[in-house]
Scaffold this motif. Structure first.
Motif, PDB file in Angstrom:
ATOM      1  N   GLN A 255     -36.156 -34.696  24.262  1.00  0.00           N
ATOM      2  CA  GLN A 255     -37.356 -35.017  25.049  1.00  0.00           C
ATOM      3  C   GLN A 255     -36.981 -35.396  26.486  1.00  0.00           C
ATOM      4  O   GLN A 255     -37.676 -35.016  27.440  1.00  0.00           O
ATOM      5  N   LEU A 256     -35.878 -36.137  26.629  1.00  0.00           N
ATOM      6  CA  LEU A 256     -35.398 -36.488  27.969  1.00  0.00           C
ATOM      7  C   LEU A 256     -35.005 -35.225  28.747  1.00  0.00           C
ATOM      8  O   LEU A 256     -35.339 -35.078  29.926  1.00  0.00           O
ATOM      9  N   GLU A 257     -34.301 -34.314  28.088  1.00  0.00           N
ATOM     10  CA  GLU A 257     -33.880 -33.071  28.737  1.00  0.00           C
ATOM     11  C   GLU A 257     -35.085 -32.206  29.110  1.00  0.00           C
ATOM     12  O   GLU A 257     -35.094 -31.560  30.164  1.00  0.00           O
ATOM     13  N   LYS A 258     -36.100 -32.207  28.253  1.00  0.00           N
ATOM     14  CA  LYS A 258     -37.301 -31.431  28.556  1.00  0.00           C
ATOM     15  C   LYS A 258     -37.991 -31.962  29.813  1.00  0.00           C
ATOM     16  O   LYS A 258     -38.484 -31.185  30.650  1.00  0.00           O
ATOM     17  N   LEU A 259     -38.017 -33.289  29.945  1.00  0.00           N
ATOM     18  CA  LEU A 259     -38.601 -33.875  31.161  1.00  0.00           C
ATOM     19  C   LEU A 259     -37.730 -33.554  32.384  1.00  0.00           C
ATOM     20  O   LEU A 259     -38.252 -33.240  33.466  1.00  0.00           O
TER      21      LEU A 259
ATOM     22  N   TYR B 216     -38.283 -31.297  36.359  1.00  0.00           N
ATOM     23  CA  TYR B 216     -37.870 -31.648  37.723  1.00  0.00           C
ATOM     24  C   TYR B 216     -36.882 -30.621  38.298  1.00  0.00           C
ATOM     25  O   TYR B 216     -37.007 -30.221  39.449  1.00  0.00           O
ATOM     26  N   PHE B 217     -35.908 -30.228  37.461  1.00  0.00           N
ATOM     27  CA  PHE B 217     -34.773 -29.455  37.991  1.00  0.00           C
ATOM     28  C   PHE B 217     -34.664 -28.038  37.446  1.00  0.00           C
ATOM     29  O   PHE B 217     -33.824 -27.271  37.910  1.00  0.00           O
ATOM     30  N   GLY B 218     -35.475 -27.685  36.470  1.00  0.00           N
ATOM     31  CA  GLY B 218     -35.400 -26.356  35.888  1.00  0.00           C
ATOM     32  C   GLY B 218     -34.522 -26.328  34.656  1.00  0.00           C
ATOM     33  O   GLY B 218     -33.598 -27.133  34.508  1.00  0.00           O
ATOM     34  N   THR B 219     -34.782 -25.370  33.771  1.00  0.00           N
ATOM     35  CA  THR B 219     -33.987 -25.216  32.554  1.00  0.00           C
ATOM     36  C   THR B 219     -32.626 -24.633  32.911  1.00  0.00           C
ATOM     37  O   THR B 219     -32.559 -23.611  33.589  1.00  0.00           O
ATOM     38  N   PRO B 220     -31.542 -25.272  32.470  1.00  0.00           N
ATOM     39  CA  PRO B 220     -30.205 -24.745  32.797  1.00  0.00           C
ATOM     40  C   PRO B 220     -30.041 -23.313  32.305  1.00  0.00           C
ATOM     41  O   PRO B 220     -30.417 -22.975  31.179  1.00  0.00           O
ATOM     42  N   ASP B 221     -29.489 -22.463  33.165  1.00  0.00           N
ATOM     43  CA  ASP B 221     -29.261 -21.049  32.851  1.00  0.00           C
ATOM     44  C   ASP B 221     -27.763 -20.799  32.890  1.00  0.00           C
ATOM     45  O   ASP B 221     -27.150 -20.813  33.948  1.00  0.00           O
ATOM     46  N   LYS B 222     -27.174 -20.603  31.712  1.00  0.00           N
ATOM     47  CA  LYS B 222     -25.725 -20.466  31.614  1.00  0.00           C
ATOM     48  C   LYS B 222     -25.251 -19.009  31.619  1.00  0.00           C
ATOM     49  O   LYS B 222     -24.084 -18.729  31.358  1.00  0.00           O
ATOM     50  N   ARG B 223     -26.165 -18.069  31.913  1.00  0.00           N
ATOM     51  CA  ARG B 223     -25.755 -16.672  31.996  1.00  0.00           C
ATOM     52  C   ARG B 223     -24.837 -16.448  33.194  1.00  0.00           C
ATOM     53  O   ARG B 223     -24.934 -17.133  34.208  1.00  0.00           O
ATOM     54  N   GLN B 224     -23.965 -15.473  33.077  1.00  0.00           N
ATOM     55  CA  GLN B 224     -23.078 -15.142  34.195  1.00  0.00           C
ATOM     56  C   GLN B 224     -23.814 -14.287  35.210  1.00  0.00           C
ATOM     57  O   GLN B 224     -24.785 -13.616  34.903  1.00  0.00           O
TER      58      GLN B 224
ATOM     59  N   ASN C 204     -34.449 -18.321  37.989  1.00  0.00           N
ATOM     60  CA  ASN C 204     -35.287 -19.038  37.031  1.00  0.00           C
ATOM     61  C   ASN C 204     -36.728 -18.989  37.537  1.00  0.00           C
ATOM     62  O   ASN C 204     -37.031 -19.537  38.599  1.00  0.00           O
ATOM     63  N   PRO C 205     -37.639 -18.372  36.811  1.00  0.00           N
ATOM     64  CA  PRO C 205     -39.002 -18.175  37.323  1.00  0.00           C
ATOM     65  C   PRO C 205     -39.869 -19.435  37.326  1.00  0.00           C
ATOM     66  O   PRO C 205     -40.902 -19.468  37.983  1.00  0.00           O
ATOM     67  N   GLU C 206     -39.462 -20.484  36.591  1.00  0.00           N
ATOM     68  CA  GLU C 206     -40.333 -21.654  36.480  1.00  0.00           C
ATOM     69  C   GLU C 206     -40.385 -22.428  37.803  1.00  0.00           C
ATOM     70  O   GLU C 206     -39.402 -22.558  38.511  1.00  0.00           O
ATOM     71  N   MET C 207     -41.566 -22.937  38.133  1.00  0.00           N
ATOM     72  CA  MET C 207     -41.756 -23.736  39.339  1.00  0.00           C
ATOM     73  C   MET C 207     -41.534 -25.203  38.984  1.00  0.00           C
ATOM     74  O   MET C 207     -42.260 -25.757  38.164  1.00  0.00           O
ATOM     75  N   THR C 208     -40.533 -25.831  39.592  1.00  0.00           N
ATOM     76  CA  THR C 208     -40.188 -27.213  39.267  1.00  0.00           C
ATOM     77  C   THR C 208     -40.596 -28.151  40.402  1.00  0.00           C
ATOM     78  O   THR C 208     -40.945 -27.708  41.500  1.00  0.00           O
ATOM     79  N   VAL C 209     -40.494 -29.434  40.108  1.00  0.00           N
ATOM     80  CA  VAL C 209     -40.805 -30.436  41.133  1.00  0.00           C
ATOM     81  C   VAL C 209     -39.881 -30.274  42.342  1.00  0.00           C
ATOM     82  O   VAL C 209     -40.335 -30.280  43.489  1.00  0.00           O
ATOM     83  N   MET C 210     -38.582 -30.105  42.084  1.00  0.00           N
ATOM     84  CA  MET C 210     -37.639 -30.017  43.198  1.00  0.00           C
ATOM     85  C   MET C 210     -37.790 -28.711  43.977  1.00  0.00           C
ATOM     86  O   MET C 210     -37.548 -28.684  45.181  1.00  0.00           O
ATOM     87  N   ASN C 211     -38.202 -27.633  43.313  1.00  0.00           N
ATOM     88  CA  ASN C 211     -38.506 -26.405  44.053  1.00  0.00           C
ATOM     89  C   ASN C 211     -39.608 -26.661  45.073  1.00  0.00           C
ATOM     90  O   ASN C 211     -39.528 -26.236  46.228  1.00  0.00           O
ATOM     91  N   ARG C 212     -40.654 -27.339  44.624  1.00  0.00           N
ATOM     92  CA  ARG C 212     -41.760 -27.667  45.527  1.00  0.00           C
ATOM     93  C   ARG C 212     -41.297 -28.591  46.658  1.00  0.00           C
ATOM     94  O   ARG C 212     -41.650 -28.403  47.818  1.00  0.00           O
TER      95      ARG C 212
END
Length: 462
Positions: free
Chosen positions: A371-375, A379-387, A392-400
């Motif tokens: 739940q903490l990671e989801k919150l 703010y920061f987006g879901t970590p993407d570990k692909r090479q 990342n298409p999601e709009m986050t607080v920090m992107n704004r």
């Protein structure tokens, strides 16, 4: 020499004692501040005589004093120049490189800090920038930036461990991508520019001089910037290992606040903040109880008319709004990071003690961490570990937040509806996610903490 505009001439070469007859007179540089004073350099290498010759006159050439010989420099002399304001400071160009004297030519030192052993053909001191421009043979024009430390040494030797020298004016210089090739290859040469915006300081340091003062226990230097009596920025670094003149840069900014982060910020460095307004600032170099101070002027780029003080103040007002919002976000994200670390440590402890006995508690801890990671992802987006390069298409607080900050800080004129709209979008999303996070901390997290406090862990096994 002529004193009547060329109507008559006097031969003054007889006073050049030690100079072989027929030698090449390379340069005669008249003093800009003292009548009748001049410097002269000559050479005779065309006849295989590589001895250096340089002279000074103080009476229009009636008498000459030799100031350079084979004991001072290695090879023949090609050029010379005296600082227009501090006559003790003299630079000498030879076939072996660049030499400098801070005592009017009594002693010479070869300058090698970044400058190669190359034939120096001519020297000019820029009248506005106070830089030494060096013309070399077959290499390049090379600029020794800011002669203030040299002139200060020529006036008097330092008597304390530190000395801060008068800095050049700092500009909010603007840059743009030049036309033509975007990425230069081996065949394209570009001179090195100052980074921008930046305030450039030079300072002297010699820890051995502290014997004349009280004992200094500090192993750090501090550069403090004041606007009036208000301290607005503090920079620090370790003391240099050797005595000498060093550079220190200030990015024309005030003290900032920690940025929101997914991780706990343990940095002890003062964070960077907003740009200062154009004006006068006091810089104080500190080593223990010893200080040295100078004033620095900060100005707009004189090539651009769009910037005004009113526009700068508009920008700062918008940045203050955004910084206040950023501070609220940082307070929440910092708490999320700390709580996640506590939960991870608690799970590790339970697992190491008795994984089976604490199965339900470990499961509850895993749930609260997710739940903490989801919150945090909001703010920061879901970590993407692909090479590779990913988006990342999601709009986050920090992107704004960063989008608004970029537009607000890059305006060269008045703030527009675009900046206002971007700030409002960032504010709406930040407040919504902050509210959700605070509700979680007050309910789910507090309930988890209350339940886990009932867990008894036996740290002392038989």
């Amino acid at each position: 020499v002529t004193k009547n505009g060329g109507s008559s001439w006097d031969d003054i070469s007889k006073g050049l004692k030690g100079l072989p007859k027929g030698s090449w007179i390379t340069q005669i540089k008249a003093s800009q501040t003292k009548k009748g004073h001049a410097l002269l350099v000559a050479n005779d290498y065309r006849r295989f005589n590589f001895e250096p010759y340089a002279y000074r006159t103080t009476d229009y050439g009636k008498n000459w004093t030799r100031i350079v010989d084979q004991d001072d420099v290695i090879s023949y002399v090609l050029c010379i120049i005296e600082h227009p304001e501090e006559n003790n400071l003299v630079f000498l160009g030879t076939d072996d490189g660049l030499y400098v004297s801070i005592d009017a030519g009594d002693n010479w030192t070869k300058y090698t800090n970044g400058f190669p052993t190359v034939s120096v053909k001519d020297l000019v001191i820029h009248p506005r920038e106070d830089d030494l421009i060096i013309g070399t043979f077959g290499r390049a024009a090379w600029v020794l930036d800011d002669l203030e430390p040299f002139t200060a040494f020529a006036k008097a030797r330092p008597e304390q461990p530190i000395a801060l020298y008068e800095p050049p004016t700092a500009y909010f210089a603007s840059y743009q991508q030049p036309t033509g090739s975007r990425f230069g290859a081996d065949a394209m040469f570009h001179g090195e520019n100052r980074s921008s915006p930046i305030g450039q300081f030079k300072y002297f340091f010699d820890k051995d001089l502290k014997a004349k003062t009280d004992t200094i226990k500090s192993d750090s230097l501090f550069l403090k910037i004041y606007k009036g009596d208000q301290l607005i920025r503090t920079l620090n670094r370790k003391i240099p290992k050797e005595k000498g003149v060093y550079n220190w840069s200030w990015r024309l900014d005030e003290k900032g606040m920690p940025s929101p982060s997914r991780k706990i910020n343990n940095s002890k460095r003062e964070p960077s903040g907003k740009d200062v307004l154009p004006g006068s600032y006091k810089a104080v170099l500190c080593y223990g109880e010893i200080t040295s101070e100078q004033m620095i002027e900060v100005k707009e780029d004189p090539r651009i008319d769009e910037y005004t003080m009113a526009h700068r103040k508009e920008m700062r007002a918008a940045q203050d709004q955004l910084q206040s919002l950023m501070s609220d976000v940082e307070a929440v994200t910092s708490q999320l990071s700390k709580n996640k670390k506590v939960a991870d440590s608690f799970k590790k402890l339970l697992t190491s003690q008795n994984k089976k006995a604490f199965k339900e508690q470990i499961k509850a801890t895993d749930s609260i961490v997710k739940q903490l990671e989801k919150l945090q992802n909001k703010y920061f987006g879901t970590p993407d570990k692909r090479q590779g390069i990913t988006r990342n298409p999601e709009m986050t607080v920090m992107n704004r937040m960063y989008g608004a900050a970029s537009y607000i800080g890059s305006r060269q004129g008045a703030q527009t509806a675009t900046e206002t709209q971007l700030y409002n979008q960032a504010k709406a999303l930040a407040l919504a996610v902050n509210t959700e996070a605070k509700n979680f901390l007050n309910k789910e997290w507090n309930a988890f903490v209350k339940e886990m406090k009932l867990v008894t862990v036996d740290m002392f096994k038989e």
